[in-house]
Design an enzyme around this catalytic site. Structure first.
Site, PDB file in Angstrom:
ATOM      1  N   ASN A   7      21.070  47.308  38.528  1.00 51.85           N
ATOM      2  CA  ASN A   7      20.644  48.435  37.682  1.00 51.85           C
ATOM      3  C   ASN A   7      20.621  49.698  38.547  1.00 51.85           C
ATOM      4  O   ASN A   7      19.734  49.865  39.376  1.00 51.85           O
ATOM      5  CB  ASN A   7      19.249  48.129  37.103  1.00 51.85           C
ATOM      6  CG  ASN A   7      18.688  49.311  36.341  1.00 51.85           C
ATOM      7  OD1 ASN A   7      19.415  50.234  35.966  1.00 51.85           O
ATOM      8  ND2 ASN A   7      17.391  49.278  36.096  1.00 51.85           N
ATOM      9  N   LYS A   9      20.122  52.797  37.676  1.00 53.23           N
ATOM     10  CA  LYS A   9      19.193  53.878  37.277  1.00 53.23           C
ATOM     11  C   LYS A   9      19.892  55.237  37.392  1.00 53.23           C
ATOM     12  O   LYS A   9      21.085  55.323  37.136  1.00 53.23           O
ATOM     13  CB  LYS A   9      17.917  53.821  38.112  1.00 53.23           C
ATOM     14  CG  LYS A   9      17.342  52.410  38.180  1.00 53.23           C
ATOM     15  CD  LYS A   9      16.010  52.388  38.831  1.00 53.23           C
ATOM     16  CE  LYS A   9      15.600  50.969  39.113  1.00 53.23           C
ATOM     17  NZ  LYS A   9      14.208  50.843  39.466  1.00 53.23           N
ATOM     18  N   HIS A  96      13.444  48.104  29.500  1.00 52.89           N
ATOM     19  CA  HIS A  96      13.071  48.286  30.914  1.00 52.89           C
ATOM     20  C   HIS A  96      11.734  49.031  30.968  1.00 52.89           C
ATOM     21  O   HIS A  96      11.476  49.910  30.144  1.00 52.89           O
ATOM     22  CB  HIS A  96      14.163  49.072  31.650  1.00 52.89           C
ATOM     23  CG  HIS A  96      13.952  49.050  33.137  1.00 52.89           C
ATOM     24  ND1 HIS A  96      13.030  49.855  33.756  1.00 52.89           N
ATOM     25  CD2 HIS A  96      14.514  48.281  34.099  1.00 52.89           C
ATOM     26  CE1 HIS A  96      13.042  49.588  35.047  1.00 52.89           C
ATOM     27  NE2 HIS A  96      13.925  48.637  35.291  1.00 52.89           N
ATOM     28  N   GLU A 165      10.330  41.161  34.841  1.00 56.09           N
ATOM     29  CA  GLU A 165      10.155  42.159  35.898  1.00 56.09           C
ATOM     30  C   GLU A 165       8.704  42.638  35.941  1.00 56.09           C
ATOM     31  O   GLU A 165       8.325  43.548  35.189  1.00 56.09           O
ATOM     32  CB  GLU A 165      11.047  43.369  35.619  1.00 56.09           C
ATOM     33  CG  GLU A 165      12.517  43.081  35.602  1.00 56.09           C
ATOM     34  CD  GLU A 165      13.320  44.315  35.962  1.00 56.09           C
ATOM     35  OE1 GLU A 165      13.975  44.290  37.017  1.00 56.09           O
ATOM     36  OE2 GLU A 165      13.268  45.306  35.229  1.00 56.09           O
TER      37      GLU A 165
HETATM   38  C1  PEP Z   1      14.461  47.504  38.360  1.00 55.56           C
HETATM   39  O1  PEP Z   1      14.202  48.689  38.265  1.00 55.56           O
HETATM   40  O2  PEP Z   1      14.888  46.881  37.364  1.00 55.56           O
HETATM   41  C2  PEP Z   1      14.283  46.809  39.637  1.00 55.56           C
HETATM   42  C3  PEP Z   1      14.244  45.508  39.663  1.00 55.56           C
HETATM   43  O3  PEP Z   1      14.154  47.603  40.742  1.00 55.56           O
HETATM   44  P1  PEP Z   1      13.953  47.118  42.281  1.00 55.56           P
HETATM   45  O4  PEP Z   1      14.912  46.000  42.554  1.00 55.56           O
HETATM   46  O5  PEP Z   1      14.265  48.344  43.094  1.00 55.56           O
HETATM   47  O6  PEP Z   1      12.537  46.675  42.400  1.00 55.56           O
END
Ligand code: PEP
Length: 247
Positions: A7, A9, A96, A165
């Site tokens: 991802n 972003k 998300h 997550e």
């Molecule tokens: C995310 O934003 O979906 C994520 C998992 O970020 P990170 O791996 O940087 O924690």
């Protein structure tokens, strides 16, 4: 099949495709490649170019979000699943925590999932508890609620992946203990099985995954792959995660 989903972003310009080229090259030579799929969700601005470029290659392109309406509407800056499908997206994230924070409600998320599926996008539905909810032992309750308020039994479960997550883990370097994570993923699978009557739902973990801690996660059989934020913006870090997972 395992999944490694990057991802990006708010990251990337057209030439950032070099990062994906390196991952694509690694994949093409990797003896384990039949065991997993690589998906990357760049920002909207890059979906069409990258989808065309990787059409006959090994990386699937997805979107980080989609709007909760089908076709076209008068909502400024909104991008519908219909529009995403027509520029080549194969997947979309929905729910998300960044978008939940900005106001995505369960009702909106339900429509996002519904219209994404209608337009033949595969959905990566993100769920997770915050730090306070975890401290108060509310994790299972919160996750069950997030799932049951959005996913309906008539949705095509073959096209839905759930990404767990924990919000307190995203971008912080903090990760759940192995025991907690295994228990939570199994509970999520149980809830999904109850809704969909499907034998083996796909559940990913996301939150500070890197080339080192992936060795811990790989010991948890129930995890079907990873949603990777920070580390997905570097081909080396992303490839290290895959390499160390199969080492
Ligand atoms: C995310 O934003 O979906 C994520 C998992 O970020 P990170 O791996 O940087 O924690």
């Amino acid at each position: 099949m395992k999944y490694f989903i990057g991802n990006w972003k708010m990251f990337g310009v057209p030439k950032s495709i070099n990062i994906l080229n390196k991952i694509n090259y690694f994949y093409s030579k990797d003896k384990n490649r039949k065991k997993y799929r690589v998906i990357v969700t760049p920002p909207y601005t890059l979906i069409e170019t990258y989808s065309k470029y990787f059409k006959k290659k090994n990386i699937f392109i997805g979107s980080q979000n989609c709007y909760q309406k089908d076709l076209f509407s008068s909502d400024t800056a909104a991008v519908s699943p219909y529009m995403l499908k027509r520029v080549g997206a194969k997947y979309t994230l929905v729910g998300h925590s960044d978008n939940r924070k900005e106001g995505d409600t369960n009702e909106m998320l339900k429509d996002k999932v519904k219209y994404a599926l209608k337009n033949n996008l595969k959905v990566v539905f993100c769920i997770g508890e915050n730090e306070k909810e975890k401290k108060n032992n509310k994790t299972s309750f919160i996750l069950k609620n997030q799932i049951t308020k959005v996913l309906e039994k008539n949705f095509n479960s073959n096209n839905i992946i759930v990404a767990y997550e924990p919000i307190w883990s995203i971008g912080t370097g903090k990760i759940p203990t192995k025991l907690d994570l295994e228990k939570t993923v199994l509970k999520i699978k149980k809830v999904l099985k109850e809704i969909f009557k499907k034998k083996s739902p796909t559940v990913l973990y996301g939150g500070s995954v890197d080339g080192k801690n992936v060795k811990i996660f790989k010991e948890i059989n129930a995890i079907d792959g990873f949603l990777i934020g920070g580390a997905s913006k570097s081909s080396k870090k992303f490839i290290d995660i895959i390499k160390n997972y199969y080492r």
